[in-house]
Design a protein around this motif. Sequence first.
Motif, PDB file in Angstrom:
ATOM      1  N   GLY A 278       0.718  -1.068   0.031  1.00 55.98           N
ATOM      2  CA  GLY A 278      -0.033   0.117   0.029  1.00 55.98           C
ATOM      3  C   GLY A 278       0.934   1.118   0.017  1.00 55.98           C
ATOM      4  N   ASP A 279       1.911   1.356   0.841  1.00 57.59           N
ATOM      5  CA  ASP A 279       2.773   2.307   0.741  1.00 57.59           C
ATOM      6  C   ASP A 279       3.454   2.586  -0.411  1.00 57.59           C
ATOM      7  N   LEU A 280       4.008   1.524  -1.239  1.00 58.67           N
ATOM      8  CA  LEU A 280       4.345   1.608  -2.480  1.00 58.67           C
ATOM      9  C   LEU A 280       3.536   2.130  -3.614  1.00 58.67           C
ATOM     10  N   ALA A 281       2.186   1.823  -3.525  1.00 55.76           N
ATOM     11  CA  ALA A 281       1.280   2.287  -4.340  1.00 55.76           C
ATOM     12  C   ALA A 281       1.156   3.787  -4.336  1.00 55.76           C
ATOM     13  N   VAL A 282       0.985   4.383  -3.041  1.00 59.99           N
ATOM     14  CA  VAL A 282       0.966   5.745  -2.636  1.00 59.99           C
ATOM     15  C   VAL A 282       2.380   6.715  -3.228  1.00 59.99           C
ATOM     16  N   ILE A 283       3.283   5.932  -2.933  1.00 61.96           N
ATOM     17  CA  ILE A 283       4.666   6.532  -3.176  1.00 61.96           C
ATOM     18  C   ILE A 283       4.583   6.902  -4.631  1.00 61.96           C
ATOM     19  N   GLY A 284       4.347   5.513  -5.589  1.00 64.27           N
ATOM     20  CA  GLY A 284       4.394   5.774  -6.926  1.00 64.27           C
ATOM     21  C   GLY A 284       3.184   6.636  -7.522  1.00 64.27           C
ATOM     22  N   ALA A 285       2.213   6.844  -6.893  1.00 62.73           N
ATOM     23  CA  ALA A 285       1.099   7.609  -7.543  1.00 62.73           C
ATOM     24  C   ALA A 285       1.553   9.209  -7.114  1.00 62.73           C
ATOM     25  N   LEU A 286       2.124   9.615  -6.098  1.00 63.99           N
ATOM     26  CA  LEU A 286       2.742  10.616  -5.699  1.00 63.99           C
ATOM     27  C   LEU A 286       3.849  11.283  -6.624  1.00 63.99           C
ATOM     28  N   ALA A 287       4.618  10.203  -6.757  1.00 68.13           N
ATOM     29  CA  ALA A 287       5.878  10.529  -7.598  1.00 68.13           C
ATOM     30  C   ALA A 287       5.621  10.840  -9.183  1.00 68.13           C
ATOM     31  N   ALA A 288       4.468  10.021  -9.676  1.00 67.92           N
ATOM     32  CA  ALA A 288       4.186  10.249 -10.994  1.00 67.92           C
ATOM     33  C   ALA A 288       3.668  11.856 -11.115  1.00 67.92           C
ATOM     34  N   VAL A 289       2.755  12.120 -10.037  1.00 69.80           N
ATOM     35  CA  VAL A 289       2.094  13.290 -10.055  1.00 69.80           C
ATOM     36  C   VAL A 289       3.265  14.662 -10.182  1.00 69.80           C
ATOM     37  N   VAL A 290       4.270  14.604  -9.290  1.00 65.73           N
ATOM     38  CA  VAL A 290       5.364  15.191  -9.318  1.00 65.73           C
ATOM     39  C   VAL A 290       6.516  15.382 -10.374  1.00 65.73           C
ATOM     40  N   VAL A 291       6.599  14.100 -10.756  1.00 65.35           N
ATOM     41  CA  VAL A 291       7.543  14.210 -12.136  1.00 65.35           C
ATOM     42  C   VAL A 291       6.670  14.807 -13.178  1.00 65.35           C
ATOM     43  N   ALA A 292       5.471  14.532 -13.363  1.00 61.12           N
ATOM     44  CA  ALA A 292       4.622  15.245 -14.477  1.00 61.12           C
ATOM     45  C   ALA A 292       4.678  16.527 -14.598  1.00 61.12           C
TER      46      ALA A 292
END
Length: 314
Positions: free
Chosen positions: A130-144
Amino acid sequence: MEMFQPDFMQRAFLAAVLVGITAPSVGIYLVQRRQALMGDGIGHVALTGVGLGFLFQANPIWMAVLVCVLGAIVMELVRARGNQRGDIALAMLFYGGMAGGKLLVSMSSQAGSGSLESYLWGSILTVSPGDLAVIGALAAVVVAVTAGLRRQLFAVCQDEEFARVTGLPVRVLNLLLAVMAAVTVTVAMRVVGLLLVSALMVVPVAAAQQLTRSFAATQAAAVAVGVTAALLGVGTSYQADLPSGPTIVILAILAFALFSAVAAPLARRRHRITAEHGPAVCDVALPEQDGKEPAAQAPASASGETLSSRGLAQ
Protein backbone atom coordinates in the motif's frame (compact mmCIF):
# COMPACT_ATOMS: atom_id res chain seq x y z
CA MET A 1 21.27 -11.99 -6.32
CA GLU A 2 19.65 -13.31 -3.16
CA MET A 3 19.07 -9.71 -2.14
CA PHE A 4 16.52 -9.28 -4.95
CA GLN A 5 14.46 -12.36 -4.08
CA PRO A 6 12.40 -11.21 -1.05
CA ASP A 7 9.26 -9.24 -1.82
CA PHE A 8 10.15 -6.53 0.71
CA MET A 9 13.49 -5.93 -1.05
CA GLN A 10 11.78 -5.61 -4.41
CA ARG A 11 9.46 -3.01 -2.94
CA ALA A 12 12.43 -1.27 -1.33
CA PHE A 13 14.31 -0.98 -4.62
CA LEU A 14 11.22 0.30 -6.45
CA ALA A 15 10.63 2.90 -3.75
CA ALA A 16 14.30 3.91 -3.96
CA VAL A 17 14.07 4.47 -7.70
CA LEU A 18 10.92 6.57 -7.33
CA VAL A 19 12.45 8.74 -4.63
CA GLY A 20 15.76 9.00 -6.48
CA ILE A 21 13.89 10.46 -9.46
CA THR A 22 11.42 12.64 -7.58
CA ALA A 23 13.61 14.37 -5.00
CA PRO A 24 16.19 15.90 -7.41
CA SER A 25 13.43 16.79 -9.88
CA VAL A 26 12.00 19.22 -7.33
CA GLY A 27 15.25 20.01 -5.56
CA ILE A 28 16.82 21.57 -8.64
CA TYR A 29 14.23 24.36 -8.58
CA LEU A 30 14.71 24.93 -4.84
CA VAL A 31 18.47 25.21 -5.33
CA GLN A 32 17.97 27.59 -8.23
CA ARG A 33 15.89 29.96 -6.09
CA ARG A 34 18.20 29.58 -3.05
CA GLN A 35 15.69 27.65 -0.93
CA ALA A 36 17.76 24.53 -0.43
CA LEU A 37 16.53 24.03 3.14
CA MET A 38 12.83 24.32 2.30
CA GLY A 39 12.52 20.55 2.22
CA ASP A 40 13.92 20.34 5.72
CA GLY A 41 11.31 22.77 6.99
CA ILE A 42 8.49 20.88 5.28
CA GLY A 43 9.83 17.69 6.82
CA HIS A 44 9.37 19.22 10.27
CA VAL A 45 5.76 20.06 9.45
CA ALA A 46 5.16 16.58 8.02
CA LEU A 47 5.69 15.08 11.44
CA THR A 48 2.35 16.58 12.51
CA GLY A 49 0.68 14.77 9.63
CA VAL A 50 2.29 11.50 10.68
CA GLY A 51 1.04 12.06 14.23
CA LEU A 52 -2.48 12.74 12.97
CA GLY A 53 -2.37 9.56 10.95
CA PHE A 54 -1.45 7.54 14.02
CA LEU A 55 -4.01 9.30 16.19
CA PHE A 56 -6.95 8.82 13.83
CA GLN A 57 -5.79 5.40 12.57
CA ALA A 58 -5.40 6.70 9.01
CA ASN A 59 -2.60 6.26 6.49
CA PRO A 60 0.23 8.50 7.81
CA ILE A 61 1.44 9.21 4.28
CA TRP A 62 -1.86 10.72 3.14
CA MET A 63 -2.20 12.72 6.34
CA ALA A 64 1.36 13.96 5.91
CA VAL A 65 0.55 15.01 2.34
CA LEU A 66 -2.39 17.10 3.54
CA VAL A 67 -0.47 18.79 6.36
CA CYS A 68 2.65 19.32 4.22
CA VAL A 69 0.68 20.95 1.41
CA LEU A 70 -0.98 23.36 3.84
CA GLY A 71 2.37 24.10 5.49
CA ALA A 72 4.11 24.65 2.14
CA ILE A 73 1.41 27.10 1.02
CA VAL A 74 1.84 29.05 4.26
CA MET A 75 5.61 29.06 3.77
CA GLU A 76 5.30 30.38 0.22
CA LEU A 77 2.85 33.11 1.23
CA VAL A 78 5.21 34.21 4.02
CA ARG A 79 8.15 34.19 1.60
CA ALA A 80 6.23 36.21 -0.99
CA ARG A 81 5.41 38.95 1.52
CA GLY A 82 9.09 39.32 2.33
CA ASN A 83 8.61 41.11 5.65
CA GLN A 84 11.12 41.04 8.49
CA ARG A 85 8.95 38.77 10.63
CA GLY A 86 8.88 36.07 7.99
CA ASP A 87 11.81 34.15 9.45
CA ILE A 88 10.21 34.11 12.88
CA ALA A 89 6.91 32.88 11.46
CA LEU A 90 8.63 30.10 9.55
CA ALA A 91 10.63 29.07 12.61
CA MET A 92 7.43 28.79 14.63
CA LEU A 93 5.85 26.75 11.87
CA PHE A 94 8.79 24.33 11.69
CA TYR A 95 9.27 23.81 15.40
CA GLY A 96 5.54 23.75 16.03
CA GLY A 97 5.21 21.03 13.43
CA MET A 98 7.80 18.84 15.12
CA ALA A 99 6.46 19.44 18.62
CA GLY A 100 2.88 18.87 17.54
CA GLY A 101 3.82 15.69 15.74
CA LYS A 102 5.58 14.27 18.77
CA LEU A 103 2.62 15.09 21.02
CA LEU A 104 0.14 13.51 18.62
CA VAL A 105 2.23 10.38 18.31
CA SER A 106 2.45 10.15 22.09
CA MET A 107 -1.35 10.42 22.34
CA SER A 108 -1.83 7.56 19.91
CA SER A 109 -2.22 4.05 21.25
CA GLN A 110 -0.92 2.44 18.05
CA ALA A 111 2.44 4.13 17.55
CA GLY A 112 5.50 3.47 19.66
CA SER A 113 8.97 4.93 19.52
CA GLY A 114 9.94 2.45 16.80
CA SER A 115 7.15 3.65 14.51
CA LEU A 116 8.20 7.27 14.94
CA GLU A 117 11.85 6.43 14.28
CA SER A 118 10.93 4.82 10.97
CA TYR A 119 9.48 8.12 9.76
CA LEU A 120 12.25 10.31 11.19
CA TRP A 121 15.16 8.34 9.74
CA GLY A 122 13.49 6.17 7.10
CA SER A 123 12.73 2.48 7.05
CA ILE A 124 12.61 1.47 3.43
CA LEU A 125 12.70 -2.25 4.20
CA THR A 126 9.28 -1.97 5.86
CA VAL A 127 7.54 -0.35 2.87
CA SER A 128 4.24 -2.18 2.36
CA PRO A 129 2.46 -2.74 -0.98
CA GLY A 130 0.00 0.00 0.00
CA ASP A 131 2.84 2.41 0.81
CA LEU A 132 4.48 1.64 -2.53
CA ALA A 133 1.25 2.34 -4.39
CA VAL A 134 0.90 5.72 -2.67
CA ILE A 135 4.56 6.59 -3.28
CA GLY A 136 4.22 5.65 -6.95
CA ALA A 137 1.10 7.75 -7.47
CA LEU A 138 2.55 10.81 -5.76
CA ALA A 139 5.88 10.44 -7.57
CA ALA A 140 4.08 10.31 -10.92
CA VAL A 141 2.31 13.58 -10.15
CA VAL A 142 5.53 15.32 -9.11
CA VAL A 143 7.49 14.16 -12.17
CA ALA A 144 4.64 15.09 -14.52
CA VAL A 145 4.43 18.63 -13.11
CA THR A 146 8.17 19.31 -12.87
CA ALA A 147 8.82 17.95 -16.37
CA GLY A 148 5.73 19.35 -18.06
CA LEU A 149 6.19 22.87 -16.64
CA ARG A 150 9.99 22.83 -16.77
CA ARG A 151 10.40 26.06 -18.73
CA GLN A 152 7.83 27.98 -16.70
CA LEU A 153 9.21 26.84 -13.35
CA PHE A 154 12.75 27.57 -14.49
CA ALA A 155 11.77 31.08 -15.53
CA VAL A 156 10.09 31.81 -12.20
CA CYS A 157 12.99 30.44 -10.17
CA GLN A 158 15.56 32.32 -12.23
CA ASP A 159 13.96 35.78 -12.30
CA GLU A 160 10.45 36.38 -10.98
CA GLU A 161 10.23 39.92 -12.35
CA PHE A 162 11.20 38.87 -15.86
CA ALA A 163 8.76 35.95 -15.68
CA ARG A 164 6.00 38.33 -14.60
CA VAL A 165 6.76 40.65 -17.53
CA THR A 166 6.44 37.76 -19.97
CA GLY A 167 2.95 37.03 -18.64
CA LEU A 168 3.60 33.93 -16.57
CA PRO A 169 1.34 33.36 -13.52
CA VAL A 170 4.21 33.75 -11.05
CA ARG A 171 2.21 33.35 -7.84
CA VAL A 172 0.45 30.22 -9.09
CA LEU A 173 3.72 28.67 -10.21
CA ASN A 174 5.38 29.49 -6.89
CA LEU A 175 2.53 27.86 -4.98
CA LEU A 176 2.61 24.87 -7.30
CA LEU A 177 6.33 24.41 -6.70
CA ALA A 178 5.79 24.62 -2.94
CA VAL A 179 3.07 21.98 -3.16
CA MET A 180 5.31 19.71 -5.24
CA ALA A 181 8.07 20.09 -2.65
CA ALA A 182 5.59 19.09 0.06
CA VAL A 183 4.48 16.03 -1.89
CA THR A 184 8.12 15.07 -2.48
CA VAL A 185 8.81 15.16 1.25
CA THR A 186 6.01 12.69 1.90
CA VAL A 187 7.17 10.49 -0.97
CA ALA A 188 10.69 10.30 0.43
CA MET A 189 10.00 10.09 4.15
CA ARG A 190 9.75 6.27 4.22
CA VAL A 191 13.03 6.01 2.27
CA VAL A 192 15.39 8.57 3.84
CA GLY A 193 13.28 9.91 6.70
CA LEU A 194 11.86 13.33 7.46
CA LEU A 195 15.12 14.55 8.99
CA LEU A 196 17.19 13.72 5.90
CA VAL A 197 14.74 14.23 3.04
CA SER A 198 16.14 17.68 2.23
CA ALA A 199 19.58 16.16 1.64
CA LEU A 200 18.32 13.93 -1.17
CA MET A 201 16.64 16.95 -2.75
CA VAL A 202 19.76 19.12 -2.65
CA VAL A 203 22.95 17.01 -2.61
CA PRO A 204 22.42 15.27 -6.01
CA VAL A 205 21.75 18.67 -7.59
CA ALA A 206 24.87 20.15 -5.99
CA ALA A 207 26.89 17.17 -7.23
CA ALA A 208 25.55 17.51 -10.78
CA GLN A 209 26.36 21.22 -10.83
CA GLN A 210 30.04 20.40 -10.51
CA LEU A 211 30.16 18.82 -13.98
CA THR A 212 27.29 20.35 -15.97
CA ARG A 213 26.69 23.84 -17.30
CA SER A 214 23.10 23.83 -18.57
CA PHE A 215 19.82 23.39 -16.72
CA ALA A 216 18.71 20.32 -18.68
CA ALA A 217 22.05 18.56 -18.21
CA THR A 218 22.08 19.38 -14.50
CA GLN A 219 18.57 18.03 -14.05
CA ALA A 220 19.38 14.77 -15.83
CA ALA A 221 22.66 14.29 -13.94
CA ALA A 222 21.01 15.06 -10.60
CA VAL A 223 18.34 12.42 -11.19
CA ALA A 224 21.05 9.92 -12.16
CA VAL A 225 22.97 10.65 -8.95
CA GLY A 226 19.80 10.41 -6.88
CA VAL A 227 18.75 7.06 -8.32
CA THR A 228 22.26 5.61 -8.05
CA ALA A 229 22.70 6.73 -4.44
CA ALA A 230 19.26 5.39 -3.50
CA LEU A 231 19.82 1.97 -5.09
CA LEU A 232 23.34 1.56 -3.71
CA GLY A 233 22.15 2.78 -0.32
CA VAL A 234 19.38 0.19 -0.15
CA GLY A 235 21.75 -2.60 -1.18
CA THR A 236 24.41 -1.49 1.29
CA SER A 237 21.94 -1.14 4.15
CA TYR A 238 20.67 -4.68 3.50
CA GLN A 239 24.11 -6.26 3.29
CA ALA A 240 25.70 -4.36 6.18
CA ASP A 241 22.56 -4.11 8.36
CA LEU A 242 22.64 -0.29 8.35
CA PRO A 243 19.78 2.26 8.35
CA SER A 244 18.79 3.03 4.78
CA GLY A 245 18.24 6.79 5.05
CA PRO A 246 21.65 7.80 6.43
CA THR A 247 23.37 5.32 4.08
CA ILE A 248 21.73 6.87 1.01
CA VAL A 249 22.60 10.41 2.09
CA ILE A 250 26.24 9.52 2.83
CA LEU A 251 26.60 7.96 -0.61
CA ALA A 252 25.12 11.08 -2.21
CA ILE A 253 27.63 13.24 -0.32
CA LEU A 254 30.47 10.98 -1.47
CA ALA A 255 29.25 11.47 -5.04
CA PHE A 256 29.38 15.23 -4.48
CA ALA A 257 32.98 14.96 -3.21
CA LEU A 258 33.98 12.83 -6.20
CA PHE A 259 32.36 15.17 -8.71
CA SER A 260 34.00 18.17 -7.04
CA ALA A 261 37.43 16.54 -7.41
CA VAL A 262 36.79 15.84 -11.10
CA ALA A 263 35.35 19.31 -11.72
CA ALA A 264 38.57 21.20 -11.01
CA PRO A 265 40.52 20.06 -14.12
CA LEU A 266 37.38 20.39 -16.25
CA ALA A 267 36.93 23.99 -15.08
CA ARG A 268 40.52 24.80 -16.05
CA ARG A 269 39.91 23.27 -19.48
CA ARG A 270 36.73 25.33 -20.00
CA HIS A 271 38.58 28.47 -18.93
CA ARG A 272 41.34 27.80 -21.45
CA ILE A 273 38.83 27.20 -24.27
CA THR A 274 36.93 30.38 -23.37
CA ALA A 275 40.14 32.39 -23.34
CA GLU A 276 41.03 31.10 -26.81
CA HIS A 277 37.63 31.37 -28.53
CA GLY A 278 35.59 33.70 -26.33
CA PRO A 279 32.21 33.00 -24.71
CA ALA A 280 29.18 32.27 -26.85
CA VAL A 281 26.39 34.82 -26.35
CA CYS A 282 22.83 34.56 -27.59
CA ASP A 283 20.07 37.06 -26.82
CA VAL A 284 16.38 36.24 -26.93
CA ALA A 285 14.05 39.22 -27.17
CA LEU A 286 10.64 39.40 -25.58
CA PRO A 287 7.69 39.15 -27.97
CA GLU A 288 6.39 42.45 -29.27
CA GLN A 289 3.19 43.79 -27.76
CA ASP A 290 0.85 46.15 -29.65
CA GLY A 291 3.49 46.93 -32.25
CA LYS A 292 5.96 48.21 -29.65
CA GLU A 293 9.59 47.32 -29.40
CA PRO A 294 10.55 44.46 -27.08
CA ALA A 295 10.75 45.65 -23.48
CA ALA A 296 13.76 43.63 -22.46
CA GLN A 297 16.13 40.91 -23.42
CA ALA A 298 17.37 37.90 -21.52
CA PRO A 299 20.28 35.59 -22.26
CA ALA A 300 19.43 32.09 -23.37
CA SER A 301 20.96 29.09 -21.68
CA ALA A 302 22.94 26.40 -23.38
CA SER A 303 20.05 23.98 -22.99
CA GLY A 304 17.61 26.13 -24.94
CA GLU A 305 15.80 27.56 -21.92
CA THR A 306 14.40 31.08 -22.24
CA LEU A 307 16.55 32.32 -19.38
CA SER A 308 20.15 31.95 -18.29
CA SER A 309 21.30 29.08 -16.10
CA ARG A 310 23.82 31.31 -14.41
CA GLY A 311 22.74 30.11 -10.97
CA LEU A 312 23.37 26.49 -11.88
CA ALA A 313 26.60 27.32 -13.63
CA GLN A 314 28.23 28.61 -10.48
